[in-house]
Design a protein around this motif. Structure first.
Motif, mmCIF file in Angstrom:
data_model
loop_
_atom_site.group_PDB
_atom_site.id
_atom_site.type_symbol
_atom_site.label_atom_id
_atom_site.label_comp_id
_atom_site.label_asym_id
_atom_site.label_seq_id
_atom_site.Cartn_x
_atom_site.Cartn_y
_atom_site.Cartn_z
ATOM 1 N N VAL A 147 -27.915 -28.333 2.028
ATOM 2 C CA VAL A 147 -27.615 -28.892 0.779
ATOM 3 C C VAL A 147 -28.836 -29.167 -0.031
ATOM 4 C CG1 VAL A 147 -27.360 -31.519 0.159
ATOM 5 C CG2 VAL A 147 -25.802 -30.379 1.994
ATOM 6 N N TYR A 148 -30.192 -29.094 0.502
ATOM 7 C CA TYR A 148 -31.386 -29.253 -0.321
ATOM 8 C C TYR A 148 -31.430 -27.900 -1.097
ATOM 9 C CZ TYR A 148 -36.313 -29.395 -1.502
ATOM 10 O OH TYR A 148 -37.395 -29.375 -2.194
ATOM 11 N N ASN A 149 -31.270 -26.636 -0.323
ATOM 12 C CA ASN A 149 -31.095 -25.293 -1.082
ATOM 13 C C ASN A 149 -30.236 -25.306 -2.049
ATOM 14 O OD1 ASN A 149 -33.592 -24.289 0.382
ATOM 15 N ND2 ASN A 149 -32.194 -23.546 1.966
ATOM 16 N N LEU A 150 -28.981 -25.963 -2.170
ATOM 17 C CA LEU A 150 -27.974 -25.749 -2.865
ATOM 18 C C LEU A 150 -28.157 -26.603 -3.883
ATOM 19 C CD1 LEU A 150 -24.572 -25.883 -0.773
ATOM 20 C CD2 LEU A 150 -25.556 -23.939 -2.053
ATOM 21 N N LEU A 151 -28.846 -27.828 -3.892
ATOM 22 C CA LEU A 151 -29.446 -28.595 -4.819
ATOM 23 C C LEU A 151 -30.301 -28.030 -5.970
ATOM 24 C CD1 LEU A 151 -29.297 -32.015 -3.203
ATOM 25 C CD2 LEU A 151 -27.774 -31.415 -5.026
ATOM 26 N N ILE A 152 -31.232 -27.364 -5.060
ATOM 27 C CA ILE A 152 -32.308 -26.638 -6.087
ATOM 28 C C ILE A 152 -31.796 -25.551 -6.741
ATOM 29 C CG2 ILE A 152 -34.513 -25.110 -5.642
ATOM 30 C CD1 ILE A 152 -35.440 -26.769 -3.374
ATOM 31 N N LYS A 153 -30.748 -24.960 -6.200
ATOM 32 C CA LYS A 153 -30.422 -23.708 -6.741
ATOM 33 C C LYS A 153 -29.550 -23.998 -8.181
ATOM 34 C CE LYS A 153 -27.705 -19.323 -5.510
ATOM 35 N NZ LYS A 153 -27.263 -18.636 -4.313
ATOM 36 N N ALA A 154 -28.583 -25.220 -7.864
ATOM 37 C CA ALA A 154 -27.799 -25.807 -8.974
ATOM 38 C C ALA A 154 -28.918 -26.150 -10.165
ATOM 39 C CB ALA A 154 -26.863 -26.802 -8.339
ATOM 40 N N ASN A 155 -29.995 -27.066 -9.619
ATOM 41 C CA ASN A 155 -30.862 -27.494 -10.733
ATOM 42 C C ASN A 155 -31.367 -26.412 -11.678
ATOM 43 O OD1 ASN A 155 -32.330 -29.203 -12.183
ATOM 44 N ND2 ASN A 155 -33.894 -29.509 -10.580
ATOM 45 N N ASN A 156 -31.873 -25.182 -10.753
ATOM 46 C CA ASN A 156 -32.362 -24.244 -11.458
ATOM 47 C C ASN A 156 -31.556 -23.705 -12.500
ATOM 48 O OD1 ASN A 156 -34.955 -24.500 -10.143
ATOM 49 N ND2 ASN A 156 -34.517 -23.078 -8.721
ATOM 50 N N THR A 157 -30.179 -23.359 -11.929
ATOM 51 C CA THR A 157 -29.052 -22.913 -12.935
ATOM 52 C C THR A 157 -28.711 -23.590 -14.060
ATOM 53 O OG1 THR A 157 -28.058 -21.903 -10.802
ATOM 54 C CG2 THR A 157 -26.864 -21.969 -12.869
ATOM 55 N N GLU A 158 -28.784 -25.126 -13.926
ATOM 56 C CA GLU A 158 -28.515 -25.820 -14.917
ATOM 57 C C GLU A 158 -29.669 -25.666 -16.029
ATOM 58 O OE1 GLU A 158 -27.973 -30.396 -16.041
ATOM 59 O OE2 GLU A 158 -28.221 -29.923 -13.848
ATOM 60 N N LEU A 159 -31.072 -25.692 -15.637
ATOM 61 C CA LEU A 159 -32.143 -25.598 -16.479
ATOM 62 C C LEU A 159 -32.194 -24.298 -17.199
ATOM 63 C CD1 LEU A 159 -35.172 -27.062 -14.356
ATOM 64 C CD2 LEU A 159 -33.951 -27.890 -16.399
ATOM 65 N N GLN A 160 -31.574 -23.289 -16.559
ATOM 66 C CA GLN A 160 -31.444 -21.954 -17.175
ATOM 67 C C GLN A 160 -30.646 -21.778 -18.292
ATOM 68 O OE1 GLN A 160 -30.945 -18.663 -14.475
ATOM 69 N NE2 GLN A 160 -31.097 -17.077 -15.998
ATOM 70 N N GLN A 161 -29.513 -22.466 -17.901
ATOM 71 C CA GLN A 161 -28.303 -22.386 -19.065
ATOM 72 C C GLN A 161 -28.692 -23.371 -20.086
ATOM 73 O OE1 GLN A 161 -24.877 -23.698 -16.541
ATOM 74 N NE2 GLN A 161 -24.327 -21.710 -15.874
ATOM 75 N N ASP A 162 -29.231 -24.441 -19.640
ATOM 76 C CA ASP A 162 -29.909 -25.239 -20.996
ATOM 77 C C ASP A 162 -30.785 -24.441 -22.008
ATOM 78 O OD1 ASP A 162 -28.250 -27.212 -20.018
ATOM 79 O OD2 ASP A 162 -30.013 -28.439 -19.277
#
Length: 72
Positions: free
Chosen positions: A47-62
């Protein structure tokens, strides 16, 4: 006398059976607790890895969205 002796022997055998049963249950219980702890740690890590990955993806898209807005 014989009756009392037989009762003591039966009680002793019953006590041994209960002791063995307790040992078996204790070992099984300990094994289950260890397995549950390992599973809990794995779930937390995933879950921690998924949250980090989702956060990085969101930052990249922003950042991509902002750069497109700046270009326009």
């Amino acid at each position: 006398m014989k009756i009392a002796k037989e009762k003591r022997e039966k009680n002793k055998k019953a006590g041994n059976k209960q002791g063995i049963q307790f040992q078996i249950q204790s070992k099984i219980g300990a094994s289950i607790i260890v397995v549950m702890a390992v599973i809990a740690v794995l779930v937390v890590v995933v879950v921690y890895n998924l949250l980090i990955k989702a956060n990085n993806t969101e930052l990249q898209q922003d950042s991509e969205a902002i750069s497109l807005q700046v270009e326009k």
